[in-house]
Design an enzyme around this catalytic site. Structure first.
Site: not given
Ligand code: PGA
Length: 255
Positions: A10, A12, A96, A98, A169, A175, A216
């Site tokens: 991914n 992003k 996702h 985000e 996730e 991250g 991560s």
């Protein structure tokens, strides 16, 4: 479909179009002959056609990072499953965290995106779910996972031919530089699987669903995840931006 694990990069919004094409070329050179793992790259929308060209004729597949819930019409700025297919995608990431956070994507929007994607029969959805730190700390993770799966997939009929990936996730691990303990991921995957079993039946879940972990993952910590029976693959953010690191992660999980 269960035999091979899957590793999804991914990217992003971290690379320019030029950088995306360059990285795709490097990954193809290095990884196109890896037969015991399924590799998927997810560049930004603008890089999709170019990366799609580079991946043509290779076993490496492509995913979009989002999709809209209608096939065509007056929806300024949106992209349908069919358009993504035309650009060369065979997967799409949906929901996702985000997007839930920055674009205010809610349960209903995510549900509609999944429904339309499955109806369109051209892309495999990668549905992201996961609890935040507050929920984890107060022991609500299991309920949150159960609820997110119900909201995402409740009432959707899954045809025999359709495949679905659920990506666990934990938001607090994304991250952060630190993945969660593999045992904790294994436990969460069990919760997800039991929920799916309840909704769709054991046989359907065995043949049509894959549950992967994201948050991560790196070459340094991937070993702990490679032997977990309930982890069918990985969604990799930061560590997919370097071909050597991504190769090491993929190699470790392929085993
Ligand atoms: P990360 O991102 O590997 O950089 O934590 C994973 C993701 O958000 O899909």
């Amino acid at each position: 479909m269960k035999n091979k694990k899957i590793v999804i990069a991914n990217w992003k919004m971290k690379l320019s179009v030029f950088e995306s094409l360059a990285l795709a070329r490097k990954i193809v050179d290095k990884m196109r002959d890896m037969e015991d793992i399924e590799i998927v790259l997810s560049p930004n929308f603008l890089a999709l056609p170019g990366v799609g060209e580079i991946l043509k004729g290779t076993p490496i597949a492509m995913a979009a990072q989002d999709v809209f819930w209608e096939m065509d019409g007056a929806y300024t700025g949106e992209v349908s499953p069919q358009l993504l297919r035309e650009a060369g995608c065979s997967y799409v990431i949906i929901g996702h965290s985000e997007r839930r956070k920055f674009l205010m994507e809610n349960y209903e929007m995510i549900h509609r995106k999944i429904k339309k994607t499955l109806e369109a029969e051209v892309l495999t959805p990668i549905i992201c779910i996961g609890e935040n730190w507050e929920e984890r700390k107060t022991d609500r993770r299991d309920f949150v996972l159960f609820d997110q799966i119900q909201q995402a997939l409740g009432g959707i009929k899954v045809a025999d031919s359709r495949r679905i990936i659920v990506a666990y996730e934990p938001i607090w691990a994304i991250g952060s530089g630190t993945a969660i303990e593999p045992e904790e991921a294994e436990y969460a995957h069990k919760v997800i699987k039991l929920t799916l079993n309840d909704m769709f039946g054991l046989a359907m879940v065995e043949s049509n669903f894959r549950i992967i972990y994201g948050g991560s993952i790196s070459a340094a910590n991937v070993a702990g995840f490679s032997d977990l029976a309930g982890v069918d693959g990985l969604l990799v953010g930061g560590s997919s931006l370097d071909e050597e690191e991504f190769f090491k992660v993929s190699q470790a999980i392929a085993k």
